[in-house]
Design a protein around this motif. Sequence first.
Motif, PDB file in Angstrom:
ATOM      1  N   ARG A 267      -0.198   9.723   4.497  1.00 23.56           N
ATOM      2  CA  ARG A 267      -0.741   8.245   4.579  1.00 23.56           C
ATOM      3  C   ARG A 267      -1.464   7.857   3.476  1.00 23.56           C
ATOM      4  N   GLN A 268      -2.682   8.777   3.388  1.00 27.38           N
ATOM      5  CA  GLN A 268      -3.771   8.262   2.035  1.00 27.38           C
ATOM      6  C   GLN A 268      -2.889   8.610   0.799  1.00 27.38           C
TER       7      GLN A 268
ATOM      8  N   LYS B 109       0.160   8.157   0.118  1.00 30.70           N
ATOM      9  CA  LYS B 109       1.084   7.060   0.025  1.00 30.70           C
ATOM     10  C   LYS B 109       0.192   5.614  -0.125  1.00 30.70           C
ATOM     11  N   LYS B 110      -0.909   5.470   0.221  1.00 32.28           N
ATOM     12  CA  LYS B 110      -1.847   4.359  -0.038  1.00 32.28           C
ATOM     13  C   LYS B 110      -2.203   4.510  -1.613  1.00 32.28           C
ATOM     14  N   LEU B 111      -2.685   5.676  -2.013  1.00 32.11           N
ATOM     15  CA  LEU B 111      -3.095   5.813  -3.242  1.00 32.11           C
ATOM     16  C   LEU B 111      -1.889   5.423  -4.390  1.00 32.11           C
TER      17      LEU B 111
ATOM     18  N   LYS C 230       0.323   3.509  -3.619  1.00 27.62           N
ATOM     19  CA  LYS C 230       0.435   1.932  -3.721  1.00 27.62           C
ATOM     20  C   LYS C 230      -0.590   1.221  -4.968  1.00 27.62           C
ATOM     21  N   LYS C 231      -1.593   1.614  -4.480  1.00 27.56           N
ATOM     22  CA  LYS C 231      -2.611   1.022  -5.288  1.00 27.56           C
ATOM     23  C   LYS C 231      -2.477   1.403  -6.634  1.00 27.56           C
TER      24      LYS C 231
END
Length: 143
Positions: A112-113, A115-117, A119-120
Amino acid sequence: FNQLRNKIARSFPQYAHLFADRPLQLTYTDEEGDTITITSQEELQVAYELARESGKVLRFSIPSFPAEEPAPAADAAVETQPTKPRKPTKKELRKAKYEEMRKAKSEARQARQAKKLKKKETRAAARQEKISQMAAAQAAQAA
């Protein structure tokens, strides 16, 4: 006990006569650090069972011989492994299951982390591109 005596005699052939002529006395150190002497089949069986239950190697020491008889290396050790693998206890099974769940949760959290990174980073790259386009458009209007 006799099988162990024979194995020790085979391991130290130059002293085999000593093992045949006198009672065999082996020692080991238990989990509490006490030195335990084994002189019978029953004592050997108890030591073996305790080692098997705890999953440890049973390490024997052979006492030194009197000075007139040459002795092998002091406290030569003979290691024996339990022959059958022991079944894990319920506590060990629960612990293993808990560790598996914890590892799976950790891997999911890392995914998840990541994926978030990503996306950012994608958003930041898009913002940077938009800023560059706006700067180019302003430079074109100014010229």
